[in-house]
Design an enzyme around this catalytic site. Sequence first.
Site, short mmCIF file in Angstrom:
data_model
loop_
_atom_site.label_atom_id
_atom_site.label_comp_id
_atom_site.label_asym_id
_atom_site.label_seq_id
_atom_site.Cartn_x
_atom_site.Cartn_y
_atom_site.Cartn_z
N CYS A 212 0.83 -1.21 0.00
CA CYS A 212 0.00 0.00 0.00
C CYS A 212 0.87 1.27 0.00
O CYS A 212 1.68 1.47 0.90
CB CYS A 212 -0.91 -0.03 1.22
SG CYS A 212 -1.71 1.55 1.59
N GLY A 213 0.66 2.13 -0.98
CA GLY A 213 1.42 3.38 -1.07
C GLY A 213 1.18 4.30 0.11
O GLY A 213 2.12 4.93 0.62
N HIS A 214 -0.06 4.40 0.58
CA HIS A 214 -0.36 5.25 1.74
C HIS A 214 0.35 4.72 2.98
O HIS A 214 0.83 5.49 3.81
CB HIS A 214 -1.86 5.34 1.98
CG HIS A 214 -2.62 6.00 0.87
ND1 HIS A 214 -2.48 7.33 0.55
CD2 HIS A 214 -3.51 5.50 -0.02
CE1 HIS A 214 -3.25 7.62 -0.47
NE2 HIS A 214 -3.89 6.52 -0.84
N CYS A 215 0.40 3.40 3.11
CA CYS A 215 1.08 2.78 4.26
C CYS A 215 2.57 3.07 4.21
O CYS A 215 3.20 3.34 5.23
CB CYS A 215 0.83 1.27 4.28
SG CYS A 215 -0.91 0.80 4.38
#
Length: 192
Positions: free
Chosen positions: A63-66
């Site tokens: 996950c990019g946000h993670c």
Amino acid sequence: MSRSFFVLLLLLVVVVALIAHGTVASLAPEAPVPGVVDLTPDNFDSVVDGSKHVLIEFYAPWCGHCKRLAEDYGKLGEKVQSSRASDVVIAKVNADAHRELGTRYGVRGFPTIKFFPKGSKEPIDYNQGRTVDDFLAFISEKTGAKLTPKKAPSDVVVLSPENFDQIVMDPKKNVLVEFYAPWCGHCKRLIP
């Protein structure tokens, strides 16, 4: 060298730094971090047993946000650990690898952050900001712990139409000006 050349050189350095900062790989969400407990099905219930306040990030490694949150979440863990707030735990769980934990707490997207207050095994959804200061303010409010960050003294001056010429055009000073957009992620990371 002329003053305008010096200002242009400084602006070039800032632009290069911003570009480099945006391209540097961030900390992997699954990387071990001091002050952040890695939860699995084997230890989850022993950590989230109601004896302490627990803030948990449910993440997926892809996950990019993670990935973007990992560095600040690690800093949060270190700050809480160094504050000696013994009844506050910062934790994370790889909800991609341990889907049963994500399902158990209704995780539908990543990252999902939940707060388990002391004395309860039922979480509160965390829907506030994702900076270290946002997390610290939330934890302080919910727990009463004195975790609110102290602002370091700064020589940064917020410019306005009223003071711009007086400060920027002062021939006795070298001034670096950042023109920013409040919504810009790169600009936010540049905040002193």
